[in-house]
Design an enzyme around this catalytic site. Structure first.
Site, PDB file in Angstrom:
ATOM      1  N   LYS A 176       0.857  -1.184   0.000  1.00 51.56           N
ATOM      2  CA  LYS A 176       0.000   0.000   0.000  1.00 51.56           C
ATOM      3  C   LYS A 176       0.896   1.238   0.000  1.00 51.56           C
ATOM      4  O   LYS A 176       1.970   1.237   0.634  1.00 51.56           O
ATOM      5  CB  LYS A 176      -0.921  -0.017   1.211  1.00 51.56           C
ATOM      6  CG  LYS A 176      -2.024  -1.051   1.104  1.00 51.56           C
ATOM      7  CD  LYS A 176      -2.962  -0.730  -0.048  1.00 51.56           C
ATOM      8  CE  LYS A 176      -4.203  -1.613  -0.025  1.00 51.56           C
ATOM      9  NZ  LYS A 176      -5.025  -1.400  -1.220  1.00 51.56           N
TER      10      LYS A 176
ATOM     11  N   LYS B 159     -12.132  -7.333  -9.288  1.00 54.86           N
ATOM     12  CA  LYS B 159     -12.738  -7.734  -8.010  1.00 54.86           C
ATOM     13  C   LYS B 159     -14.194  -8.037  -8.279  1.00 54.86           C
ATOM     14  O   LYS B 159     -14.915  -7.172  -8.804  1.00 54.86           O
ATOM     15  CB  LYS B 159     -12.656  -6.585  -7.004  1.00 54.86           C
ATOM     16  CG  LYS B 159     -11.253  -6.280  -6.545  1.00 54.86           C
ATOM     17  CD  LYS B 159     -11.243  -5.181  -5.515  1.00 54.86           C
ATOM     18  CE  LYS B 159      -9.809  -4.924  -5.091  1.00 54.86           C
ATOM     19  NZ  LYS B 159      -9.702  -3.752  -4.227  1.00 54.86           N
TER      20      LYS B 159
HETATM   21  O1  OSB Z   1      -7.604  -1.330  -3.165  1.00 58.49           O
HETATM   22  O2  OSB Z   1      -7.087  -3.304  -3.615  1.00 58.49           O
HETATM   23  C1  OSB Z   1      -7.578  -2.482  -2.823  1.00 58.49           C
HETATM   24  C2  OSB Z   1      -8.343  -4.290   0.432  1.00 58.49           C
HETATM   25  C3  OSB Z   1      -9.518  -3.688   0.794  1.00 58.49           C
HETATM   26  C4  OSB Z   1     -10.018  -2.655   0.041  1.00 58.49           C
HETATM   27  C5  OSB Z   1      -9.361  -2.249  -1.117  1.00 58.49           C
HETATM   28  C6  OSB Z   1      -8.188  -2.869  -1.513  1.00 58.49           C
HETATM   29  C7  OSB Z   1      -7.673  -3.859  -0.695  1.00 58.49           C
HETATM   30  C8  OSB Z   1      -6.411  -4.458  -1.016  1.00 58.49           C
HETATM   31  C9  OSB Z   1      -6.115  -5.811  -0.698  1.00 58.49           C
HETATM   32  O3  OSB Z   1      -5.512  -3.839  -1.538  1.00 58.49           O
HETATM   33  C10 OSB Z   1      -6.645  -6.723  -1.690  1.00 58.49           C
HETATM   34  C11 OSB Z   1      -5.941  -6.847  -2.975  1.00 58.49           C
HETATM   35  O4  OSB Z   1      -4.736  -6.957  -3.052  1.00 58.49           O
HETATM   36  O5  OSB Z   1      -6.674  -6.839  -3.941  1.00 58.49           O
HETATM   37 MG    MG Z   2      -6.569  -1.554  -5.094  1.00 62.86          MG
END
Ligand code: OSB
Ligand code: MG
Length: 334
Positions: free
Chosen positions: A163, A262
């Site tokens: 992140k 997603k």
């Molecule tokens: O932005 O990908 C995201 C987790 C919760 C909400 C948003 C995100 C995430 C993650 C972890 O980054 C999941 C992932 O790697 O897709």
């Molecule tokens: Mg993301």
């Protein structure tokens, strides 16, 4: 199959330690769980748009009400024989992608259970085994981050996502690259920047990241296209791709070289499959992301990870690493 009833639950899942991103620091994941019944069979779906509308405009409390008051009533008593038909039945309600996903996923789970087959087989996936990537939030210190990366590396994860947010930027990436020159890393900015950040993104090119995920606004395509033209590191879109139409426009605008699919964000597995195929046709590789949902939702989205255009491993979260308690996953789903 005739949808006889739909139960909707709004749950909170406390985390072992806060998950820090550019959009919030959370100590609890909120999810909406849906149980759909047809005859002797049931299916579960889940969406986790989070406690507050900070990742996207949706949030768990709103998704719960959207499913209960607007979406589930459009399905109950109806004969729904495909994911497309389900999406069509919900199409009069705008947006609310996560809310729609919980019903779409419950329908697919129910459909697979009726056939007595795992979901990945029903949707035409390739095999029952998927590689997984790891994800590390913003940590209290660089030492704590390096310790997390060490654990993920030792556990054999093939890609590690970091992140990224103001204050946790080039300093962090440079320390990580120095300690791990060969590991595949990518950063996720969760829409924290504008094109004013171009000099920083140009500097990031020097660290050979696999991709930069959602650097700019959550609903943008065109600025991402100009950023991608100006840097070498591939841009990956997450938040911006909420539908098949958005994916088509992103490809046309050359806004990204990767798509993080997603199932929750795009309204369910039906649309996720269509986005996968569209990207494959355009030569844009995808990978499967998550929202820190429970094992119920992760089992469902892992079915998509068995598809041919999923070029990086899916990000799956050992719930023992994140959750103080978990809802048990059902192994027959995934
Ligand atoms: O932005 O990908 C995201 C987790 C919760 C909400 C948003 C995100 C995430 C993650 C972890 O980054 C999941 C992932 O790697 O897709
Ligand atoms: Mg993301």
């Amino acid at each position: 199959m005739r949808i006889q009833s739909v139960e909707v639950y709004h749950v909170a899942m406390p985390l072992i330690y806060p998950f820090r991103t550019a959009f919030s620091d959370e100590d609890c994941i909120e999810s909406v769980l849906v149980r759909m019944v047809s005859g002797d069979f049931y299916g579960w779906g889940e969406c986790s748009p989070w406690r507050a509308p900070a990742y996207s405009s949706e949030w768990a409390g709103g998704a719960f009400i959207a499913v209960r008051d607007w979406l589930a009533p459009l399905l109950i008593g109806r004969d729904i024989s495909s994911g497309q038909q389900l999406q069509q039945a919900l199409s009069g309600t705008k947006g609310n992608y996560f809310a729609k996903a919980s019903l779409d996923l419950a329908w697919w789970d129910l459909h697979a259970r009726r056939q007595g087959k795992p979901l990945w087989k029903v949707i035409g996936g390739q095999s029952g085994v998927v590689d997984v990537g790891a994800d590390v939030g913003v940590m209290e210190s660089l030492d704590a981050l390096l310790a997390e990366i060490e654990t993920a590396n030792k556990a054999g994860f093939k890609r590690i996502k970091l992140k990224y947010r103001p204050g946790w930027e080039l300093n962090m990436v440079s320390a990580v690259r120095q300690a791990y020159p060969d590991t595949v890393f990518h950063v996720d900015c969760n829409s924290a920047y504008t094109l004013d950040g171009l000099p920083m993104f140009r500097e990031l090119d020097g660290y050979h990241l696999a991709m930069i995920e959602q650097p700019l606004a959550h609903d943008d395509l065109l600025d991402h296209a100009s950023l991608q033209k100006s840097i070498q590191t591939p841009v990956c879109l997450d938040e911006s791709i909420v539908s098949v139409e958005k994916a088509r426009k992103a490809i046309e605008a050359k806004a990204c070289q990767w798509v993080n699919i997603k199932v929750g964000r795009v309204g369910g597995l039906t649309n996720a499959l269509a986005i996968h195929d569209l990207c494959q046709g355009a030569g844009i590789p995808c990978w499967v992301g998550g929202m820190l949902e429970s094992a119920v939702g992760q089992a469902l989205s892992s079915a998509l990870a068995t598809f041919p255009n999923i070029k990086y491993p899916a990000d799956m979260f050992p719930t023992s690493r994140f959750c103080r308690e978990d809802l048990a996953g059902d192994p027959s789903v995934g």
